[in-house]
Design a protein around this motif. Structure first.
Motif, PDB file in Angstrom:
ATOM      1  N   LEU A  52     -19.451  16.172  18.074  1.00 25.99           N
ATOM      2  CA  LEU A  52     -19.863  16.904  16.870  1.00 25.99           C
ATOM      3  C   LEU A  52     -18.944  16.624  15.684  1.00 25.99           C
ATOM      4  N   SER A  69     -17.838  18.997   9.916  1.00 28.05           N
ATOM      5  CA  SER A  69     -18.607  17.757   9.802  1.00 28.05           C
ATOM      6  C   SER A  69     -20.086  18.074   9.637  1.00 28.05           C
ATOM      7  N   LEU A 113     -23.683  16.540  10.291  1.00 24.03           N
ATOM      8  CA  LEU A 113     -24.383  15.505  11.041  1.00 24.03           C
ATOM      9  C   LEU A 113     -25.876  15.607  10.776  1.00 24.03           C
ATOM     10  N   ASP A 114     -26.547  14.476  10.820  1.00 23.44           N
ATOM     11  CA  ASP A 114     -28.008  14.534  10.693  1.00 23.44           C
ATOM     12  C   ASP A 114     -28.593  15.157  11.959  1.00 23.44           C
ATOM     13  N   SER A 115     -29.853  15.570  11.861  1.00 20.12           N
ATOM     14  CA  SER A 115     -30.463  16.339  12.950  1.00 20.12           C
ATOM     15  C   SER A 115     -30.528  15.543  14.247  1.00 20.12           C
ATOM     16  N   GLN A 165     -27.017  15.388  15.778  1.00 20.70           N
ATOM     17  CA  GLN A 165     -26.630  16.708  16.262  1.00 20.70           C
ATOM     18  C   GLN A 165     -27.328  17.030  17.589  1.00 20.70           C
ATOM     19  N   ALA A 169     -25.697  14.990  20.383  1.00 20.70           N
ATOM     20  CA  ALA A 169     -24.417  15.544  20.803  1.00 20.70           C
ATOM     21  C   ALA A 169     -24.620  16.818  21.632  1.00 20.70           C
ATOM     22  N   ARG A 170     -25.488  17.704  21.187  1.00 14.10           N
ATOM     23  CA  ARG A 170     -25.704  18.969  21.911  1.00 14.10           C
ATOM     24  C   ARG A 170     -26.324  18.706  23.281  1.00 14.10           C
TER      25      ARG A 170
END
Length: 919
Positions: free
Chosen positions: A630, A635, A637-639, A642, A645-646
């Motif tokens: 993240l 930071s 981040l674009d969708s 993101q 990462a999640r």
């Protein structure tokens, strides 16, 4: 001679002339059919027996009844075409009756205007020496066209069998119309054509060999002229055909040519190569294939007997596919086998076969493929020859704009090139096919090999290769745009076939004479194609070559290397477990991402390294790396990044034992799925596939069994459709197989393991194939298809995380090493189930007290983590040690948290211990 005219309805029947007119227009019936109709007309209203008809039409001959039925059907079709009340009635058991009022006129002596007999005696048709194979439909189509049209042209490539089909069609026509075979091979002028026709008709024309004399002699004739091999003087034939059609109303023309004649009234029958076997065909299917049947028959003639077997069927199928089912090429190949052998022939076939001379000595241009193609090539204009060579650069089908882009050597030549492409198609040097988005063209492999040599001789190979590689780059750019716009099935139909052209473009661009920067870009852009076509092994070689190219160009350390290293990581991970080479490549992705400030590259490197740590069982370290995806606090981040990462954080959170927290993250991700990942994300797994797979695992461990099963089955179906082998294998190995085993559906587990094994085998995913072996053996053990643990000892020892997964599916696999790992660190996702498995081992060894302590530990930990399935198993094991009256208190609270019914094995086992259920 006195002539009778029988009139009924709109028809006039003149028996002596063997003519039936409908409103003055001649009806095409054979002499036998006309004789039958005349007999019925003369006795109109009476029933004429079958015996009388046979004796009248076939005197002193024995004929089968179906002969009469065939002619009667033809007569009825002719009568129905007039839309009148005239009909032939079948009186069962007695015969036939013409239902019509018939008037008989005496036309008196035949007038001078009656059609004179030309006195022609056509030479008989050449006999078919070899049996015609696989052309039944084409022959029937030609016959139907001859019946309805006066000019029929059989169009097709050289060596495709046009003459054979024409002869077979004429030999099978059911009337007695004279047929004349005119071979135009050696003709060069209109006078030559007229002379050849006169010679075939055995009617010498003296010194006057003009078409007008031939037309005068044919004006009142009734016959079919077969004009064979028209392509080299197509204009002359067009003039002759047009004149004959206008001046000789009873003459029909059947022509064979590599391009249409293009005169009014022409009906074209396009002859295609014989169908060839597919790669997936069985031996029986291969033997029944038309191209294989032709090859096998001709090979049998060359060798004095030949049979298709399990051993040679694949080689023969390869030969037939290599030659595109072209009959002449198949015959040449079959004739060559006794000299060179089937093994040698199936290797580099199209290049070498053109040099072999095992063809027809009676026809020079069919003696070799080289000679046949020379004949076609010499008929082309210089521009057409050049463009044919350029088009040989294409490996698959192409459309007209693609042909213009590759073959037009400058902007001013685009219109000329387009016209030349259409002419090449018209001359059967290009195969025209219907594509999902229009019309496409392709060269037969034999033609392509010949044209490539001509291109090399022209000196244009280099510039054409560049234009072809640039065209491939444009195709991949459009593919990227369409990735999020089109349904996956449509996308693959449109862009999947481009893989062969990508391969050719990479071979040139990454070669010594190529554009290496273009080659690197093509390597990166083509990743989804290689993955979707299950060509990981080959793509690995291109990736390494592109990385070496970047290094040689002094351009390593940038965005292009990130994408190449990322692709290499995926291949290394699947080929032989996450090795040191994998770690080096992943670390390089992370290093470059940090250096150039690329958040996606940085996150990708962290994801790869996190995956390496988790597979080794260090889930806490894996979670720490995942959380860094993240970026620093604050930071943006674009969708897509993101969500990526999640997703990784969710699965690492689960493996760290925080089941409820992982379920919350995963649930949000699933609810937010759009179903479409970006083109570049393909190497990071398909997001929708992996998100649902990971969440299904979480649901199953929570005890939400119905939801878990529904989600994983749906995800598996969708993942298979997406043709992303990397994502599909991960889903099967990390989610589908374990969940099926946890639910007690061992047959489903075996099915998923089989899918994993097949997909891994095709892609050479050795690591995934190992996991498939383990899951298959565990399912077999549970289904009692194999003995106990010895069936697993011969397999390669699993990595720590994989071993934990296997223990949760088969408690007998729990050993001291697994228990020691579970006790050494903080509790993780499988710790409770490992403790329970250790308790089962203690119970089996007689240590009931020790077993009880383990079961109690496992139950407490599982409930603390929210791992309902592990809690149910621990409670069941504990209840087995308790008095029946105490089982209710142990099991009932846990069962109340579980979603599902007796369809699931663990629920059945628990309910069997409850007193109310046992009764």
């Amino acid at each position: 001679m006195t002539e009778r005219i029988l009139r009924f309805g709109p028809f006039e029947l003149r028996p002596e002339r063997e003519q039936l007119l409908n409103g003055g227009v001649r009806v095409g019936l054979g002499s036998r059919a006309l004789a039958i109709l005349a007999l019925l007309a003369e006795r109109a209203g009476e029933v004429v027996s079958v015996q009388e008809i046979n004796e009248h039409v076939w005197p002193n001959l024995f004929v089968q009844e179906n002969n009469l039925r065939v002619h009667m059907s033809a007569i009825r079709r002719a009568l129905r075409a007039a839309d009148s009340d005239v009909e032939i009635v079948n009186v069962p058991g007695r015969g036939y009756r013409l239902s019509a009022d018939v008037a008989v006129d005496d036309a008196g002596e035949e007038s001078d205007e009656a059609a004179p007999s030309p006195g022609f005696q056509p030479l008989p048709l050449p006999l078919q020496v070899n049996r015609l194979i696989g052309r039944e439909e084409s022959v029937a189509q030609v016959q139907a066209c001859i019946h309805l049209h006066r000019l029929v042209t059989i169009v097709g490539a050289g060596g495709i069998g046009k003459t054979s089909v024409a002869l077979a069609a004429l030999a099978g026509i059911d009337d007695e119309t004279p047929v004349c075979f005119v071979d135009l091979t050696n003709c060069a002028t209109v006078e030559h054509v007229a002379a050849a026709a006169a010679a075939a008709l055995q009617s010498p024309m003296g010194r006057d060999t003009t078409p007008s004399v031939l037309v005068d002699r044919l004006r009142e004739s009734e016959l079919i002229l077969l004009l064979d091999n028209c392509e080299h003087l197509i204009g002359v034939v067009a003039h002759v055909a047009d004149t004959v059609l206008r001046s000789c109303p009873r003459v029909k023309l059947l022509a064979t040519s590599r391009e249409p004649i293009r005169v009014p009234g022409e009906m074209q029958v396009h002859l295609q190569p014989l169908p060839v076997p597919s790669v997936a065909d069985t031996t029986g299917m291969i033997a029944d294939n038309p191209a294989v049947a032709l090859f096998a028959e001709r090979l049998g003639a060359a060798m004095g007997g030949f049979a298709i077997t399990e051993e040679n069927a694949r080689q023969i199928a390869t030969v037939c596919r290599s030659l595109d089912g072209l009959p002449l090429a198949l015959e040449l190949a079959a004739a060559a086998v006794p000299m060179v052998g089937l093994d040698a022939l199936s290797s580099g076939l199209t290049v070498r076969l053109s040099l072999l001379a095992f063809g027809r000595r009676t026809l020079a241009r069919h003696e070799t493929l080289e000679a046949m193609l020379d004949w076609s090539f010499e008929l082309l204009s210089p521009t057409e020859r050049t463009i044919l060579g350029c088009l040989a650069k294409f490996r698959a089908g192409f459309d007209l704009p693609a042909a213009v882009q590759v073959a037009a050597l400058d902007d001013e030549a685009e219109t000329q090139t387009a016209q030349a492409v259409l002419q090449l198609a018209a001359k059967s040097l290009l195969v025209v096919e219907t594509a999902p988005h229009g019309v496409s063209y392709r060269l037969l492999e034999t033609t392509k090999a010949y044209a490539r040599r001509k291109l090399e001789e022209s000196g244009l190979a280099g510039v054409t290769a560049r234009r072809h590689a640039e065209w491939v780059g444009g195709v991949l750019a459009r593919a990227q745009v369409d990735w999020s716009r089109l349904e996956r099935t449509i996308w693959w139909e449109r862009y999947g076939p481009a893989i062969d052209d990508v391969r050719a473009a990479l071979a040139w661009s990454l070669g010594e004479a190529g554009d290496m920067r273009l080659g690197v870009r093509l390597t990166i852009a083509s990743a989804p194609l290689w993955l979707g076509m299950s060509q990981f092994g080959e793509y690995n070689a291109w990736l390494e070559r592109a990385l070496a190219t970047l290094e040689a160009l002094g351009e390593a350390g940038g965005p292009e290397e990130i994408q190449l290293q990322n692709g290499l990581c995926v291949l290394l991970y699947n080929s032989d477990r996450p090795s040191e080479a994998f770690v080096r490549a992943a670390t390089q992705v992370l290093r470059i991402g940090k250096k150039i400030g690329d958040p996606l590259a940085r996150a990708t490197g962290l994801w790869l390294l996190s995956g390496h740590r988790t597979i080794l069982g260090d889930h806490e370290a894996a979670l720490t790396l995942a959380q860094q995806m993240l970026g620093p606090e604050g930071s943006v981040l674009d969708s897509e990044l993101q969500a990526f990462a999640r997703r990784v954080i969710a699965v690492m959170t689960l493996r760290s034992g925080r089941v409820r927290e992982a379920a919350a993250i995963g649930g949000d991700l699933v609810r937010g799925l759009t179903g479409r990942g970006s083109y570049g994300a393909v190497l990071r797994f398909d997001h929708a596939t992996i998100t649902r797979g990971n969440h299904a695992v979480t649901l199953a461990i929570q005890g939400k069994l119905e939801s878990a099963k529904a989600m994983i089955m749906e995800a598996a179906i969708d993942a298979h459709r997406l043709r992303n082998s990397n994502s599909f294998c991960y889903l099967l190995a990390s989610a589908a197989c374990p969940i099926a085993l946890w639910l007690g559906d061992d047959e489903l587990a075996r099915h998923y393991a089989g899918l994993l094994a097949r997909t891994a085998g095709v892609n050479r995913f050795n690591y995934m194939a190992e996991l498939a072996d383990w899951f298959t053996r565990i399912a077999d053990l549970r289904l009692r298809k194999v003995p106990q643990l010895p069936a697993l000892e011969q397999l390669r020892p699993p990595l720590p995380h994989d071993k934990d997964v296997f223990v949760t599916a088969c408690a007998a696999l729990c050993d001291a090493e697994v228990v020691a790992r579970a006790e050494a660190g903080p509790p993780q996702w499988a710790t409770a189930e490992i403790l329970r498995a250790d308790g089962e081992a203690k119970r089996d060894a007689g240590d009931v007290a020790g077993a009880q302590r383990r079961f109690e530990q496992a139950l407490a930990l599982a409930q603390e983590q929210g791992a309902g399935l592990w809690a149910l198993r621990a409670a069941t094991s504990l209840a087995r040690l308790a008095e029946p009256s105490a089982a209710q208190a142990i099991l009932a609270p846990v069962l109340a948290t579980i979603e599902g019914d007796d369809a699931f094995a663990d629920i059945r086992a628990a309910r069997a211990l409850l007193p109310s259920m046992a009764d």
